[in-house]
Design an enzyme around this catalytic site. Structure first.
Site, PDB file in Angstrom:
ATOM      1  N   GLY A  49      58.977  46.206 -23.612  1.00 26.52           N
ATOM      2  CA  GLY A  49      57.516  46.159 -23.710  1.00 26.52           C
ATOM      3  C   GLY A  49      57.183  45.714 -25.130  1.00 26.52           C
ATOM      4  O   GLY A  49      57.710  46.287 -26.103  1.00 26.52           O
ATOM      5  N   ARG A  91      65.397  39.880 -29.109  1.00 30.48           N
ATOM      6  CA  ARG A  91      64.665  39.353 -27.940  1.00 30.48           C
ATOM      7  C   ARG A  91      63.664  38.334 -28.474  1.00 30.48           C
ATOM      8  O   ARG A  91      62.846  38.669 -29.326  1.00 30.48           O
ATOM      9  CB  ARG A  91      63.953  40.476 -27.170  1.00 30.48           C
ATOM     10  N   ASP A 239      53.215  39.253 -23.617  1.00 30.39           N
ATOM     11  CA  ASP A 239      54.252  39.314 -24.655  1.00 30.39           C
ATOM     12  C   ASP A 239      53.932  38.388 -25.820  1.00 30.39           C
ATOM     13  O   ASP A 239      54.401  38.585 -26.932  1.00 30.39           O
ATOM     14  CB  ASP A 239      55.620  38.962 -24.064  1.00 30.39           C
ATOM     15  N   ASN A 249      53.938  36.305 -20.220  1.00 30.10           N
ATOM     16  CA  ASN A 249      54.176  37.695 -19.789  1.00 30.10           C
ATOM     17  C   ASN A 249      55.343  37.708 -18.805  1.00 30.10           C
ATOM     18  O   ASN A 249      55.925  36.662 -18.483  1.00 30.10           O
ATOM     19  CB  ASN A 249      52.893  38.265 -19.157  1.00 30.10           C
TER      20      ASN A 249
HETATM   21  O1  MRU Z   1      61.056  42.530 -20.369  1.00 33.74           O
HETATM   22  P1  MRU Z   1      60.055  43.576 -20.728  1.00 33.74           P
HETATM   23  O2  MRU Z   1      60.123  44.795 -19.871  1.00 33.74           O
HETATM   24  O3  MRU Z   1      60.079  43.890 -22.212  1.00 33.74           O
HETATM   25  O4  MRU Z   1      58.662  42.867 -20.437  1.00 33.74           O
HETATM   26  C1  MRU Z   1      57.483  43.579 -20.639  1.00 33.74           C
HETATM   27  C2  MRU Z   1      56.257  42.828 -20.282  1.00 33.74           C
HETATM   28  O5  MRU Z   1      56.309  41.691 -19.870  1.00 33.74           O
HETATM   29  C3  MRU Z   1      54.964  43.506 -20.540  1.00 33.74           C
HETATM   30  O6  MRU Z   1      53.987  43.074 -19.636  1.00 33.74           O
HETATM   31  C4  MRU Z   1      54.477  43.167 -21.960  1.00 33.74           C
HETATM   32  O7  MRU Z   1      55.492  43.346 -22.895  1.00 33.74           O
HETATM   33  C5  MRU Z   1      53.297  43.992 -22.351  1.00 33.74           C
HETATM   34  S1  MRU Z   1      53.704  45.684 -22.559  1.00 33.74           S
HETATM   35  C6  MRU Z   1      52.303  46.479 -23.083  1.00 33.74           C
END
Ligand code: MRU
Length: 351
Positions: A49, A91, A239, A249
């Site tokens: 996230g 990441r 993101d 996202n």
């Molecule tokens: O791969 P992740 O679980 O880190 O991806 C998370 C997302 O895509 C969320 O929608 C984004 O980070 C927003 S979290 C408030």
């Protein structure tokens, strides 16, 4: 009403993360004592996230400074910079990571003339501030965002954007919780979110704890619900938001946005200002993380695809700004034309 768990806590020079790889079956904690532990936790998605990754990385920068404190001048700086680069590469897509490490590095530059203990104290204090500010920002953003949720709305959300995805409370899921606590009698559909199943494992867990009426669906069900007029609004996270309003996202977001456009359903992305990449002209420039084939060929420990079969596994996609009804931030809701509203926001932040 706050959660019974803490996503990120710093005690005795150790970052304690709820291990999101194991939820909801097991509630266990992963301890990070070094910046290498932090890099692993981000890369392996112990923590995930965008805002949670940012706050975690800030502690990673502090832990790197702590580890290298016995080194002098340029030797320290070389190791410190290498550690920051290493964290930044854990990441690539969520901009909050580099946003947080940049602020930490700038702070270091402005205080490096102080004695070492003082520098460490200042860096740790800043990491705490980034974490605490994130919670306050999410609550503000949620109050603002609740205005787009009609009474008795049925909301569709994707991935996990709750307390687990942030330092606390959440963004899109924070809005959903706020609307629920404002007695809006909402109903939520949560996409399972293949392949890592953040919806099935994490959002469902958070919705259950908050007692919000909700149902889990496999990702492919969303099209039928949207076509049949069963969804009043889609709210999800981001993101990285480009300066033209393109929203990057979790993979599957673009598909939802296209359906919303086709069936005239409002589509909102919720994101703190730290998720806006003002330097990025459009979503086409965003580096999309590609993850291990095993995330697709296995479900948990069970192999489902033939051994050796090719896999394409991008973790994110880009939704064109033309599909976005609004971007909900702690500073207000940005609307089209996004290049103008985002530029106005950028200018207001400089004042
Ligand atoms: O791969 P992740 O679980 O880190 O991806 C998370 C997302 O895509 C969320 O929608 C984004 O980070 C927003 S979290 C408030």
């Amino acid at each position: 009403m706050d959660e019974s768990f803490k996503t990120i806590e710093f005690i005795d020079n150790t970052l304690i993360l709820i291990d999101q790889r194991l939820l909801p079956q097991k509630v266990e904690y992963f301890l990070c004592k070094t910046f290498l532990d932090i890099e692993f936790a981000i890369r392996d998605m112990v923590v995930r996230g965008a805002p949670a990754i940012g706050a975690t990385a800030a502690y990673g920068v502090y832990l790197a400074a702590y580890e290298f404190q016995s080194l002098e001048g340029s030797q320290f700086e070389k190791k410190f910079d290498e550690a920051i680069t290493f964290l930044n590469n854990s990441r690539p897509t969520a901009v909050n990571l580099v946003w947080a490490t940049k602020i930490m590095k700038e702070k270091y530059e402005s205080v490096k003339h102080e004695n070492k203990n003082r520098v460490l104290e200042i860096l740790l204090h800043l990491a705490h501030t980034i974490k605490e500010d994130d919670i306050a920002i999410n609550k503000e953003l949620s109050k603002i965002g609740s205005s787009v949720v009609p009474q008795k709305a049925t909301i569709l959300t994707h991935c996990n954007t709750g307390a687990l995805a942030t330092a606390g409370w959440g963004t899109a899921l924070g809005i959903i919780k706020t609307a629920f606590y404002e007695n809006k009698e909402i109903f939520v559909y949560a996409d399972e979110t293949r392949p890592r199943l953040q919806g099935a494992r994490l959002t469902a867990w958070e919705l259950q704890q908050a007692n919000i009426p909700s149902t889990l669906i496999s990702d492919s069900v969303a099209a039928t619900l949207i076509r049949d007029g069963k969804i009043d609004v889609v709210i999800l996270g981001a993101d990285r938001v480009a300066s033209n309003g393109d929203v990057c996202n979790k993979i599957g977001t673009f598909m939802l946005s296209a359906l919303c456009k086709m069936y005239h359903v409002p589509f909102y992305s919720a994101a703190p200002v730290s998720t806006i990449d003002f330097a990025m002209k459009s979503g086409g420039e965003i580096i999309i993380e590609e993850r291990d084939a095993r995330e697709v060929t296995f479900i948990g420990t069970e192999q489902i695809a033939p051994t050796g079969f090719n896999v394409y596994n991008p973790a994110f996609d880009v939704t064109p700004h033309a599909h976005v009804t609004g971007i909900i931030t702690e500073k207000g809701i940005l609307r089209a034309p996004f290049n103008e509203s985002i530029e106005q926001l950028r200018i207001s932040l400089q004042k």
